[in-house]
Design a protein around this motif. Structure first.
Motif, PDB file in Angstrom:
ATOM      1  N   ASP A 180       2.923   0.364  -1.673  1.00  0.00           N
ATOM      2  CA  ASP A 180       4.256   0.906  -1.418  1.00  0.00           C
ATOM      3  C   ASP A 180       4.651   2.045  -2.346  1.00  0.00           C
ATOM      4  N   LYS A 181       4.350   1.916  -3.639  1.00  0.00           N
ATOM      5  CA  LYS A 181       4.871   2.862  -4.615  1.00  0.00           C
ATOM      6  C   LYS A 181       3.803   3.314  -5.605  1.00  0.00           C
ATOM      7  N   ASP A 239       7.008   7.130  -2.886  1.00  0.00           N
ATOM      8  CA  ASP A 239       6.353   6.290  -1.891  1.00  0.00           C
ATOM      9  C   ASP A 239       4.883   6.667  -1.761  1.00  0.00           C
ATOM     10  N   THR A 240       4.023   5.673  -1.742  1.00  0.00           N
ATOM     11  CA  THR A 240       2.594   5.932  -1.556  1.00  0.00           C
ATOM     12  C   THR A 240       2.342   6.673  -0.255  1.00  0.00           C
ATOM     13  N   ASP A 242       3.952   8.988   0.951  1.00  0.00           N
ATOM     14  CA  ASP A 242       4.230  10.420   0.817  1.00  0.00           C
ATOM     15  C   ASP A 242       2.947  11.233   0.642  1.00  0.00           C
TER      16      ASP A 242
END
Length: 324
Positions: A180-181, A239-240, A242
């Motif tokens: 997620d991040k 955000d991953t 992205d």
């Protein structure tokens, strides 16, 4: 001495590749030359909403003193300040920067090229190709710093750059990544003598694959105020997803398998490699629908049928009116 270079631009008034706009006028070049000879310190202020040629100040293009476009470096100029369009209180803000009340901390949102011709869409801009009705931008995904960084074009001032009255070091202490991040933790130390603000910028480089990608892209940033000798810790998360790229063949955003490199610094040309994230398989992060059917290949081949799309506004080139 403080000398202001002012330029006007706006909707319906394109910039011009001539003296008094992108280049210095003969009078401006003469005045700056004289000031450089007569004053101990000379500050040049750019009061403009767009980019101008800066060879007169930094001499990066190596032009002769008698260059027809006044691109030769003028001796004795000590500082270059971009005022930009700061609004009705811009004059007050400028004074506080020039007299030292405030330490400047602005960062460029554009890349300032050494030569006008270095911009990828330079040749066809506005009136230069004889066609002001249609504008074709050939940048593709390589917009701004993505172009200059990908193709290794030297620049006058890079994206994200900005000077200060103090100095900083940025030390990355941790990088974590999940589905997620992605989070970057860094220590910012003020190594100078006055309080100032620094911007920590985080970029990522996606792996080569079947989808075109730029060398790097900005993922996140954070500004922090640090006193002399002090160290402040900042965390920047994004955000991953992205880091995914759009695949025109499948109408999907995809994280392609490979190594994702995280870079941290204070401009696109001043970063260090902070971490490498390994992805073992492709991951689709978003499924889309191409409503208009336009792809890069269609546009380059001239096979795109505009009638199949949705016309939001149309102006007849003969009458300059909307027939609907």
């Amino acid at each position: 001495a403080i000398y202001v270079l002012a330029r006007n631009s706006g909707e319906g008034s394109d910039r011009k590749l001539e003296g008094g706009d992108y280049y210095l006028t003969d009078e401006e070049a003469y005045n700056l030359t004289l000031l450089g000879q007569k004053f101990e310190n000379v500050i040049v202020v750019i009061n403009a909403g767009g980019i101008i040629d800066t060879n007169f100040f930094n001499g990066k293009g190596g032009y002769d003193a008698d260059d027809a476009y006044n691109r030769g470096q003028i001796e004795g100029l000590d500082a270059l300040v971009l005022m930009s369009q700061a609004g009705q209180n811009g004059g007050y803000a400028l004074v506080e920067v020039l007299n030292g009340t405030v330490t400047p901390s602005g960062k460029l949102t554009d890349t300032w090229a050494i030569n006008y011709e270095d911009y990828p869409s330079a040749e066809g801009f506005s009136y230069l190709d004889g066609n002001t009705y249609e504008e074709y931008y050939t940048d593709d995904i390589y917009v701004g710093y993505r172009y200059f960084d990908t193709f290794g074009v030297d620049v006058a001032y890079p994206f994200g750059y900005g000077g200060s009255y103090t100095s900083f070091t940025i030390d990355v202490t941790d990088v974590t990544a999940s589905a997620d991040k992605v989070t970057v933790t860094a220590d910012v130390t003020n190594t100078g003598s006055v309080t100032g603000q620094e911007v920590v910028e985080v970029y990522f480089s996606a792996p080569d694959g079947s989808i075109d990608k730029p060398y790097q892209e900005l993922a996140g940033y954070k500004k922090v105020e640090v006193e002399p000798g002090e160290t402040r810790t900042v965390k920047i998360s994004f955000d991953t997803a992205d880091m995914s790229s759009y695949d025109e063949s499948s109408d999907e955003y995809v994280l392609e398998a490979g190594k994702y490199i995280i870079r941290v610094g204070n401009s696109s040309r001043n970063t260090v490699q902070a971490a490498t994230i390994n992805l073992n398989a492709d991951v689709v992060t978003e499924i889309c629908t191409n409503l208009l059917g336009l792809t890069k290949d269609d546009m380059q081949a001239g096979t795109y049928d505009a009638d199949a799309g949705y016309i939001l506004n149309y102006e007849d080139p003969a009458t300059h009116k909307n027939p609907t």
